[in-house]
Motif scaffolding. Structure first.
Motif, PDB file in Angstrom:
ATOM      1  N   ASP A   1       0.809  -1.216   0.223  1.00 39.97           N
ATOM      2  CA  ASP A   1      -0.089  -0.041  -0.098  1.00 39.97           C
ATOM      3  C   ASP A   1       0.988   1.303   0.015  1.00 39.97           C
ATOM      4  O   ASP A   1       2.054   1.153   0.437  1.00 39.97           O
ATOM      5  N   ASP A   2       0.153   2.615  -0.280  1.00 38.53           N
ATOM      6  CA  ASP A   2       0.961   3.542  -0.473  1.00 38.53           C
ATOM      7  C   ASP A   2       1.008   3.938   1.091  1.00 38.53           C
ATOM      8  O   ASP A   2       0.392   3.488   1.898  1.00 38.53           O
ATOM      9  N   GLU A   3       2.067   5.115   1.152  1.00 38.65           N
ATOM     10  CA  GLU A   3       2.061   5.710   2.549  1.00 38.65           C
ATOM     11  C   GLU A   3       1.042   6.144   3.254  1.00 38.65           C
ATOM     12  O   GLU A   3       0.612   5.961   4.522  1.00 38.65           O
ATOM     13  N   GLU A   4       0.313   7.009   2.467  1.00 36.60           N
ATOM     14  CA  GLU A   4      -1.087   7.337   2.792  1.00 36.60           C
ATOM     15  C   GLU A   4      -1.958   6.445   3.351  1.00 36.60           C
ATOM     16  O   GLU A   4      -2.585   6.444   4.489  1.00 36.60           O
ATOM     17  N   SER A   5      -2.129   5.252   2.809  1.00 37.67           N
ATOM     18  CA  SER A   5      -2.977   4.102   3.109  1.00 37.67           C
ATOM     19  C   SER A   5      -2.535   3.624   4.507  1.00 37.67           C
ATOM     20  O   SER A   5      -3.299   3.163   5.556  1.00 37.67           O
ATOM     21  N   VAL A   6      -1.074   3.460   4.699  1.00 33.95           N
ATOM     22  CA  VAL A   6      -0.813   2.670   5.890  1.00 33.95           C
ATOM     23  C   VAL A   6      -0.860   3.653   6.963  1.00 33.95           C
ATOM     24  O   VAL A   6      -1.033   3.392   7.992  1.00 33.95           O
ATOM     25  N   GLU A   7      -0.313   5.141   6.828  1.00 34.10           N
ATOM     26  CA  GLU A   7      -0.763   5.727   7.822  1.00 34.10           C
ATOM     27  C   GLU A   7      -2.235   5.929   8.418  1.00 34.10           C
ATOM     28  O   GLU A   7      -2.678   5.960   9.497  1.00 34.10           O
ATOM     29  N   ASP A   8      -3.206   5.804   7.462  1.00 37.63           N
ATOM     30  CA  ASP A   8      -4.624   5.647   7.732  1.00 37.63           C
ATOM     31  C   ASP A   8      -4.838   4.508   8.480  1.00 37.63           C
ATOM     32  O   ASP A   8      -5.547   4.421   9.581  1.00 37.63           O
ATOM     33  N   MET A   9      -4.357   3.111   8.205  1.00 38.10           N
ATOM     34  CA  MET A   9      -4.383   1.914   8.883  1.00 38.10           C
ATOM     35  C   MET A   9      -3.677   2.027  10.465  1.00 38.10           C
ATOM     36  O   MET A   9      -4.337   1.671  11.431  1.00 38.10           O
ATOM     37  N   ILE A  10      -2.811   2.860  10.451  1.00 38.28           N
ATOM     38  CA  ILE A  10      -2.124   3.123  11.726  1.00 38.28           C
ATOM     39  C   ILE A  10      -3.012   3.886  12.839  1.00 38.28           C
ATOM     40  O   ILE A  10      -3.232   3.800  14.085  1.00 38.28           O
ATOM     41  N   LYS A  11      -3.534   5.002  12.145  1.00 35.59           N
ATOM     42  CA  LYS A  11      -4.376   5.740  12.952  1.00 35.59           C
ATOM     43  C   LYS A  11      -5.723   5.120  13.287  1.00 35.59           C
ATOM     44  O   LYS A  11      -6.075   5.415  14.397  1.00 35.59           O
ATOM     45  N   ILE A  12      -6.460   4.278  12.451  1.00 42.02           N
ATOM     46  CA  ILE A  12      -7.398   3.437  12.939  1.00 42.02           C
ATOM     47  C   ILE A  12      -7.068   2.676  14.087  1.00 42.02           C
ATOM     48  O   ILE A  12      -7.905   2.717  14.941  1.00 42.02           O
TER      49      ILE A  12
END
Length: 334
Positions: A288-299
Motif C-alpha cells: 500500500d502507499d504511505e497514505e493508506s498505511v498512515e490511515d491503518m495506523i491511525k485507525i
C-alpha cells in the motif's frame, strides 16, 4: 540479571521438593521452562544492545558539548553564529519606554524558537497524539499487535528523542525619527546635490514627509538614511513600501522602510523528548502507499480499547528516510 552467578542456597520453608518423576512433571514441561529461559536471555541481550547504543549516543553528545565549551571565542568577538531553519516570529509584547518623547520609538519583543530536525528512517512512523497521557501510556506498553491490511505486525514504540534547537528573545526598536531609503537612482550629479534633492523630496507634507534633520547618502549602494526633526515623523512610513521621488523632470519610486535596531537576549539551547509523539519501528514492507498505511495506523491507535486516543498527526516512511521538523510549543507537534 546475571545468569552466570551461582545459584542461591535453597531454604526449607515447609515446602517439600520432589523430583520430576515423583511430581509427575512431564518432559515437555521441562522443555517449556528451558525455552522460556532462553527467550528471557534473548530479550535481555537485546535490551543490553539497545542500552549500549543509547550510551554511545550520550557519549557522542557529551563530546560535542565539551568541544563547544572548550573553544575560546576569537579576540574582540563575542558573537554566536548558527545557521537555523526558517522560522516565524511570535509577537510577545510592546515595551514601555521612559523619557521625554516616548512616542519617538516603538519597542517590541518577539519569542523565537528554531525547529528541531528529526530523521525518520525507512519503515518507521511518527505518531502524535492530542493528549500527552495517551502517548506516555502507549510508550510504557512498548509493543503492539497491529492489523495492517492482510498482515498482522508486531510493532515497537519508543520515545522520540530530539536533537538540539535554539530559542531566544528578539527585542526590536523601530525609530520614530529615522527611515532607510533604497533604490535611489544613479544620476550624473554630485552626491551633495543628491542629498539636497532627497531632503527636499522628503519634506513634502502631501506625501507624509516633514522637516528633515539629516540625510546620509551612499551613491555606490544607492541607499540613504533620512532623519526627521519632528518626533514620530517616521511613523507615517511604517506601512509605506514606496515613496515618490521627482528629480530632473523624471519620477521614480524609492523603497522605504523604518530604521530598526535589533537585540538578541536570553539565548538558550534546548532539546529533549517529545511528550506527545512516539516512534513506531518494525513496520513490515507494505504494498500500500504511505497514505493508506498512515490511515491503518491511525485507525488502530485512535481506539481507547487499545490504549489509544485522538491523533493529531501521523507520518510514515516506506522508502528513503526523510527529515521532519518539531517545534517547541505546548503540543510538541510535528
Amino acid at each position: 540479571m546475571d545468569f552466570t552467578s551461582p545459584s542461591p542456597a535453597l531454604k526449607d520453608n515447609s515446602f517439600k521438593m520432589m523430583s520430576p518423576d515423583a511430581s509427575g512433571t512431564s518432559h515437555n514441561e521441562m522443555e517449556s521452562s528451558n525455552q522460556a529461559l532462553k527467550n528471557l536471555k534473548r530479550d535481555l541481550h537485546k535490551l543490553n544492545e539497545e542500552n549500549a547504543e543509547l550510551q554511545r549516543e550520550i557519549e557522542k553528545l557529551q563530546e560535542e558539548i565539551a568541544q563547544c565549551s572548550s573553544k575560546p571565542l576569537p579576540h574582540n568577538q563575542h558573537q554566536i553564529k548558527k545557521k537555523v531553519a526558517e522560522m516565524k516570529l511570535n509577537f510577545s509584547h510592546l515595551e514601555e519606554v521612559q523619557g521625554d518623547h516616548p512616542e519617538l520609538d516603538t519597542h517590541c519583543g518577539f519569542d523565537v524558537a528554531t525547529k528541531i530536525p528529526f530523521s525518520l528512517k525507512r519503515n518507521e512512523a511518527l505518531l502524535t497524539f492530542e493528549a500527552e497521557e495517551v502517548a506516555q501510556r502507549l510508550i510504557k506498553m512498548d509493543k503492539y499487535t497491529v492489523d495492517l491490511d492482510s498482515k498482522t505486525a508486531e510493532i515497537r514504540g519508543k520515545p522520540t528523542a530530539l536533537g538540539m534547537g535554539v530559542k531566544f528573545e528578539l527585542h526590536v526598536t523601530i525609530s520614530g525619527r529615522k527611515i532607510n531609503v533604497s533604490e535611489v537612482p544613479e544620476l550624473p550629479i554630485p552626491e551633495e546635490w543628491m542629498r539636497d534633492k532627497l531632503e527636499l523630496n522628503f519634506q513634502k507634507s502631501e506625501y507624509g514627509g516633514g522637516e528633515v534633520k539629516d540625510v546620509c547618502y551612499d551613491k555606490q549602494s544607492g541607499a540613504a538614511a533620512v532623519t526627521f526633526l519632528r518626533p514620530g515623523a517616521a511613523n507615517s512610513f511604517v506601512r509605506r513600501a514606496k515613496y515618490p521621488f521627482h528629480v530632473n523632470g523624471h519620477s521614480y519610486r524609492l523603497s522605504v522602510s523604518p530604521d530598526t535596531c535589533v537585540h538578541l537576549k536570553k539565548l538558550q539551547v534546548y532539546g529533549g523528548i517529545s511528550k506527545k509523539t512516539i516512534l513506531l519501528q518494525g513496520i513490515p514492507e507494505m504494498e500500500d502507499d504511505e497514505e493508506s498505511v498512515e490511515d491503518m495506523i491511525k485507525i488502530h491507535f485512535q481506539k481507547p480499547s487499545r490504549g489509544g486516543g485522538e491523533i493529531e498527526n501521523v507520518k510514515y516512511v516506506s522508502g528513503q528516510g526523510v527529515c521532519v521538523w518539531f517545534e517547541e510549543d505546548t503540543s510538541n507537534s510535528m
